[in-house]
Write a protein that holds these residues in place. Structure first.
Motif, PDB file in Angstrom:
ATOM      1  N   GLU A 257      -2.081   0.122  -1.303  1.00 38.66           N
ATOM      2  CA  GLU A 257      -3.340   0.486  -0.642  1.00 38.66           C
ATOM      3  C   GLU A 257      -4.314  -0.681  -0.544  1.00 38.66           C
ATOM      4  OE1 GLU A 257      -4.349   3.247   0.804  1.00 38.66           O
ATOM      5  OE2 GLU A 257      -2.522   4.382   0.448  1.00 38.66           O
ATOM      6  N   GLU A 258      -4.319  -1.561  -1.535  1.00 42.65           N
ATOM      7  CA  GLU A 258      -5.298  -2.654  -1.529  1.00 42.65           C
ATOM      8  C   GLU A 258      -4.891  -3.797  -0.607  1.00 42.65           C
ATOM      9  OE1 GLU A 258      -2.506  -3.458  -5.038  1.00 42.65           O
ATOM     10  OE2 GLU A 258      -3.441  -1.725  -4.056  1.00 42.65           O
ATOM     11  N   CYS A 259      -3.681  -3.760  -0.071  1.00 43.86           N
ATOM     12  CA  CYS A 259      -3.176  -4.862   0.762  1.00 43.86           C
ATOM     13  C   CYS A 259      -3.668  -4.705   2.196  1.00 43.86           C
ATOM     14  CB  CYS A 259      -1.652  -4.881   0.719  1.00 43.86           C
ATOM     15  SG  CYS A 259      -0.918  -6.157   1.755  1.00 43.86           S
ATOM     16  N   ARG A 260      -4.233  -5.785   2.740  1.00 40.58           N
ATOM     17  CA  ARG A 260      -4.668  -5.811   4.141  1.00 40.58           C
ATOM     18  C   ARG A 260      -4.057  -6.980   4.903  1.00 40.58           C
ATOM     19  NH1 ARG A 260      -5.897  -1.576   2.797  1.00 40.58           N
ATOM     20  NH2 ARG A 260      -7.786  -0.337   3.187  1.00 40.58           N
ATOM     21  N   GLU A 261      -3.226  -7.768   4.250  1.00 40.46           N
ATOM     22  CA  GLU A 261      -2.701  -8.975   4.886  1.00 40.46           C
ATOM     23  C   GLU A 261      -1.300  -8.801   5.447  1.00 40.46           C
ATOM     24  OE1 GLU A 261      -0.924 -11.469   1.134  1.00 40.46           O
ATOM     25  OE2 GLU A 261      -3.108 -11.341   1.297  1.00 40.46           O
ATOM     26  N   LEU A 262      -0.830  -7.553   5.488  1.00 42.74           N
ATOM     27  CA  LEU A 262       0.553  -7.299   5.864  1.00 42.74           C
ATOM     28  C   LEU A 262       0.642  -6.093   6.790  1.00 42.74           C
ATOM     29  CD1 LEU A 262       3.519  -8.176   5.284  1.00 42.74           C
ATOM     30  CD2 LEU A 262       3.501  -6.567   3.373  1.00 42.74           C
ATOM     31  N   VAL A 263       1.452  -6.238   7.846  1.00 43.52           N
ATOM     32  CA  VAL A 263       1.688  -5.157   8.800  1.00 43.52           C
ATOM     33  C   VAL A 263       3.182  -4.937   8.933  1.00 43.52           C
ATOM     34  CG1 VAL A 263       1.799  -4.773  11.310  1.00 43.52           C
ATOM     35  CG2 VAL A 263      -0.403  -5.075  10.207  1.00 43.52           C
ATOM     36  N   LEU A 264       3.583  -3.683   9.009  1.00 43.16           N
ATOM     37  CA  LEU A 264       4.954  -3.312   9.322  1.00 43.16           C
ATOM     38  C   LEU A 264       4.945  -2.702  10.718  1.00 43.16           C
ATOM     39  CD1 LEU A 264       7.940  -2.654   8.806  1.00 43.16           C
ATOM     40  CD2 LEU A 264       7.190  -0.591   7.592  1.00 43.16           C
ATOM     41  N   SER A 265       5.635  -3.338  11.649  1.00 46.06           N
ATOM     42  CA  SER A 265       5.740  -2.807  13.003  1.00 46.06           C
ATOM     43  C   SER A 265       7.073  -2.091  13.124  1.00 46.06           C
ATOM     44  CB  SER A 265       5.632  -3.940  14.032  1.00 46.06           C
ATOM     45  OG  SER A 265       5.478  -3.406  15.323  1.00 46.06           O
ATOM     46  N   SER A 266       7.011  -0.771  13.266  1.00 45.26           N
ATOM     47  CA  SER A 266       8.179   0.079  13.081  1.00 45.26           C
ATOM     48  C   SER A 266       8.514   0.859  14.343  1.00 45.26           C
ATOM     49  CB  SER A 266       7.901   1.056  11.927  1.00 45.26           C
ATOM     50  OG  SER A 266       8.760   2.160  11.973  1.00 45.26           O
ATOM     51  N   PRO A 267       9.806   1.089  14.635  1.00 48.34           N
ATOM     52  CA  PRO A 267      10.181   1.957  15.750  1.00 48.34           C
ATOM     53  C   PRO A 267       9.980   3.431  15.429  1.00 48.34           C
ATOM     54  CG  PRO A 267      12.142   1.219  14.614  1.00 48.34           C
ATOM     55  CD  PRO A 267      10.981   0.499  13.974  1.00 48.34           C
ATOM     56  N   VAL A 268       9.722   3.725  14.152  1.00 50.35           N
ATOM     57  CA  VAL A 268       9.424   5.085  13.709  1.00 50.35           C
ATOM     58  C   VAL A 268       7.927   5.163  13.439  1.00 50.35           C
ATOM     59  CG1 VAL A 268       9.900   6.853  11.986  1.00 50.35           C
ATOM     60  CG2 VAL A 268      11.704   5.258  12.653  1.00 50.35           C
ATOM     61  N   ILE A 269       7.256   6.163  13.966  1.00 52.57           N
ATOM     62  CA  ILE A 269       5.807   6.279  13.784  1.00 52.57           C
ATOM     63  C   ILE A 269       5.500   6.609  12.320  1.00 52.57           C
ATOM     64  CG2 ILE A 269       3.729   7.565  14.412  1.00 52.57           C
ATOM     65  CD1 ILE A 269       4.895   7.956  17.165  1.00 52.57           C
ATOM     66  N   LEU A 270       4.701   5.768  11.685  1.00 51.70           N
ATOM     67  CA  LEU A 270       4.339   5.924  10.283  1.00 51.70           C
ATOM     68  C   LEU A 270       2.827   5.963  10.141  1.00 51.70           C
ATOM     69  CD1 LEU A 270       6.751   3.203   8.805  1.00 51.70           C
ATOM     70  CD2 LEU A 270       7.135   5.665   8.807  1.00 51.70           C
ATOM     71  N   TYR A 271       2.360   6.300   8.961  1.00 48.16           N
ATOM     72  CA  TYR A 271       0.954   6.196   8.618  1.00 48.16           C
ATOM     73  C   TYR A 271       0.739   4.867   7.906  1.00 48.16           C
ATOM     74  CZ  TYR A 271       3.273   7.964   4.443  1.00 48.16           C
ATOM     75  OH  TYR A 271       4.149   8.134   3.407  1.00 48.16           O
ATOM     76  N   ASP A 272      -0.522   4.489   7.728  1.00 42.76           N
ATOM     77  CA  ASP A 272      -0.820   3.246   7.015  1.00 42.76           C
ATOM     78  C   ASP A 272      -0.345   3.332   5.561  1.00 42.76           C
ATOM     79  OD1 ASP A 272      -1.979   1.847   9.114  1.00 42.76           O
ATOM     80  OD2 ASP A 272      -3.960   2.702   8.760  1.00 42.76           O
TER      81      ASP A 272
END
Length: 472
Positions: A257-272
Motif C-alpha cells: 500500500e505504501e508503494c507509489r513508484e511501481l505500476v503493473l500494467s495488466s491484461p486483466v482488470i485489477l484494483y490498485d
C-alpha cells in the motif's frame, strides 16, 4: 535499493498469477472442452494475423501519470509466455520415432500438448531521454528444438518428447510528455509490439499462437517517483487520467500500500495494490476463482482423471501433487477470512446502510445493530417479503409491477431480451454492504410458477427498473 527490490518482488507475485491466468483450467485435463481453446488474456498476435482475425491486437499501449525528479530513471519489464509445442513420439518407425498422441511410461502417460516458457525483456532509460523523444528497445527471442528421451523402469527407450518454439521479435517503445499545470506531471506511454514475421500460412488461431506474445504485461518502476492512480486519481488529475489511452492492458499501482513508484500494467482488470491472498496454498491458474471450491473439486477427481491431468502438463501434475498432500489446517485457512470489519455503524463495516443512491431513500427503518450482520436469520429488522423502497417517488414492494431497464450497471447480451419487459417484484433484499436488490419474475415467463417455487429470480438494482404504478 532494498525497499525498491522488495516492492518489485511483491508485485511479481501478482504478475506471475497474471502470467498463468487461464493457462490450464479445472479439471486440468487436455481433453476437457474448456482446455481446447487456451490463452485468452494478453495475447499479442503477429501483424499478419490480422488477415485471419482482427479482434486480437499485435500491440498493447499503457498510458499513466507520473511525478518524478528530473534525474529519475525508468525500468520497464515486459513479460510474456512463449508457446512451446510438445510432440510425443513413440519409439519405432523408419527414423526410430513416430509422432503419436500419447505414450505410456510404466504406470504414467505423457501426451502431446502445448506448453509455454516464460520470457522477459528489461529496458532501463533516463526519464530525460523520454522527454526528448521516442525511445525504441527492440528484442528477439530465439526459437529452437529440443528432445527428451523417455525410458521406462527397465531402462528401455519407449519414446521421446520433442519441444519446438518459433523465434519471436518485438519492440518496447517508451515516451513521456509533460502536462500543463504547476505539478510537473508526466504522461508516460509504454507500448509493447509484436513484430514477428510469419514463417508459413496463418489459417487458424493455433497458427498465430506459435508466433504470439501471450499473457503480455509490464512492470513499470521509477525509483523515487510517484505514480497517480487511474482508478482513483486526485481531483485535479482526473481529466488527465480520463485522457489516458490504454489498449489491451490496464495500469494499477503495484506493490504494498505504501508503494507509489511501481505500476503493473495488466491484461486483466485489477484494483490498485492487488495482492495474493495469504490463505492461498498455490497457483490454480484461475485467480478470480475461490481457492477452496477449486481445491475441493480437484480433490474429488477420480484416479483416472488425475492420471490424465498429470499426463497433460507438468504444472498440472505439480498442482495435483500439492493438493493431494494438503494438510487439513491449510484447507481450513481457505474457508474464509474477514478483512474489512469496522466498528458497528461505521461505513464499510459490512452492515446495511439506511439509504441507497438514486432510489429516493429506503423506506425501511434503520438496521438493528445489536444482531450479527453476518447472520441474516437473526436480523429481524429486514424482511424481504414486507420491506419496500421508493423509486421515482413510487413505493415498490413484493407484488409491485415494474418495467426492466438493464444496462446502466452491466452489459450482457441477455439483457437485450429483458429490456422493456414487465416483471413482478418478489422481494426487496438488502446486502451486507448497504445495497438494495429487487428479486423479479418476468410476467410473460411461462415457467414463472416453477421458477418461483424453486426460488429462482432475476436480480436488479433499483435504478435498473421503472415502476409501472403512478406515484401516490
Amino acid at each position: 535499493m532494498t525497499g525498491a527490490a522488495e516492492f518489485v518482488a511483491d508485485a511479481r507475485q501478482v504478475a506471475d498469477a497474471i502470467l498463468y491466468e487461464g493457462y490450464l483450467l479445472y479439471p486440468y485435463r487436455g481433453s476437457a472442452r474448456k482446455n481446447q481453446s487456451r490463452f485468452q488474456f494478453g495475447v499479442l498476435m503477429p501483424p499478419a494475423y490480422r488477415d485471419v482475425d482482427d479482434c486480437e491486437p499485435s500491440a498493447s499501449q499503457t498510458e499513466c501519470l507520473l511525478e518524478c525528479p528530473e534525474d529519475a530513471t525508468i525500468t520497464v519489464i515486459a513479460r510474456f509466455l512463449h508457446l512451446q509445442r510438445r510432440q510425443v513420439e513413440a519409439a519405432g518407425g523408419e527414423e526410430g520415432f513416430r509422432a503419436v498422441a500419447s505414450v505410456r511410461v510404466d504406470d504414467a502417460e505423457v501426451t502431446t500438448w502445448d506448453e509455454a516458457a516464460e520470457r522477459e525483456h528489461r529496458v532501463t532509460v533516463p526519464i530525460a531521454a523520454l522527454l526528448g523523444g521516442l525511445v525504441d528497445a527492440p528484442f528477439d527471442v530465439p526459437g529452437g528444438e529440443s528432445a527428451e528421451v523417455l525410458t521406462d523402469g527397465r531402462g528401455r527407450t519407449v519414446g521421446r518428447l520433442v519441444r519446438r518454439q518459433a523465434p519471436l521479435t518485438g519492440m518496447v517503445r517508451l515516451r513521456a510528455e509533460r502536462l500543463p499545470g504547476p505539478y510537473g506531471t508526466l504522461r508516460l506511454r509504454v507500448t509493447i509490439e509484436n513484430h514477428t514475421v510469419r514463417d508459413g500460412p496463418l489459417r487458424r488461431r493455433e497458427d498465430g499462437l506459435r508466433l504470439a506474445l501471450i499473457a503480455t504485461h509490464a512492470l513499470i518502476h521509477v525509483p523515487g517517483g510517484k505514480f497517480l492512480s487511474l482508478t482513483d486519481p486526485p481531483e485535479w488529475a482526473a481529466p488527465y487520467a480520463a485522457a489516458c489511452v490504454n489498449t489491451a492492458t490496464w495500469p494499477v499501482l503495484a506493490g504494498p500500500e505504501e508503494c507509489r513508484e511501481l505500476v503493473l500494467s495488466s491484461p486483466v482488470i485489477l484494483y490498485d495494490h492487488p495482492r495474493i491472498a495469504a490463505e492461498s496454498a498455490g497457483e490454480l491458474f484461475d485467480s478470480t476463482e475461490i481457492d477452496e471450491i477449486l481445491t475441493l473439486r480437484t480433490l474429488a477427481l477420480t484416479d483416472d482423471e488425475k492420471r490424465e491431468a498429470r499426463a497433460t502438463d507438468p504444472r498440472a501434475a505439480a498442482l495435483l501433487d500439492r493438493l493431494d498432500g494438503l494438510p487439513p489446517e491449510m484447507l481450513e485457512r481457505m474457508h474464509g477470512a474477514i478483512r474489512y470489519l469496522g466498528a458497528p455503524g461505521e461505513p464499510g463495516a459490512g452492515q446495511p446502510a439506511t439509504g441507497h443512491p438514486g432510489t429516493g431513500g429506503m423506506a425501511a427503518g434503520p438496521q438493528d445493530r445489536s444482531v450479527p450482520w453476518w447472520d441474516p436469520g437473526s436480523d429481524t429488522s429486514v424482511s424481504p417479503e414486507t420491506d419496500h423502497i421508493l423509486i421515482q417517488g413510487v413505493r415498490v414492494a413484493r407484488g409491485s409491477r415494474v418495467r426492466m431497464r438493464p444496462g446502466s450497471r452491466r452489459a450482457d447480451a441477455q439483457d437485450l431480451f429483458l429490456t422493456g419487459r414487465s416483471a413482478q417484484v418478489e422481494a426487496v433484499l438488502h446486502d451486507v454492504d448497504g445495497g438494495v436488490h429487487l428479486a423479479l419474475t418476468p410476467e410473460d415467463d411461462p415457467a414463472a410458477d416453477l421458477q418461483r417455487n424453486h426460488g429462482r429470480f432475476l436480480y436488479f438494482a433499483p435504478d435498473e427498473v421503472e415502476p409501472m404504478e403512478a406515484p401516490t
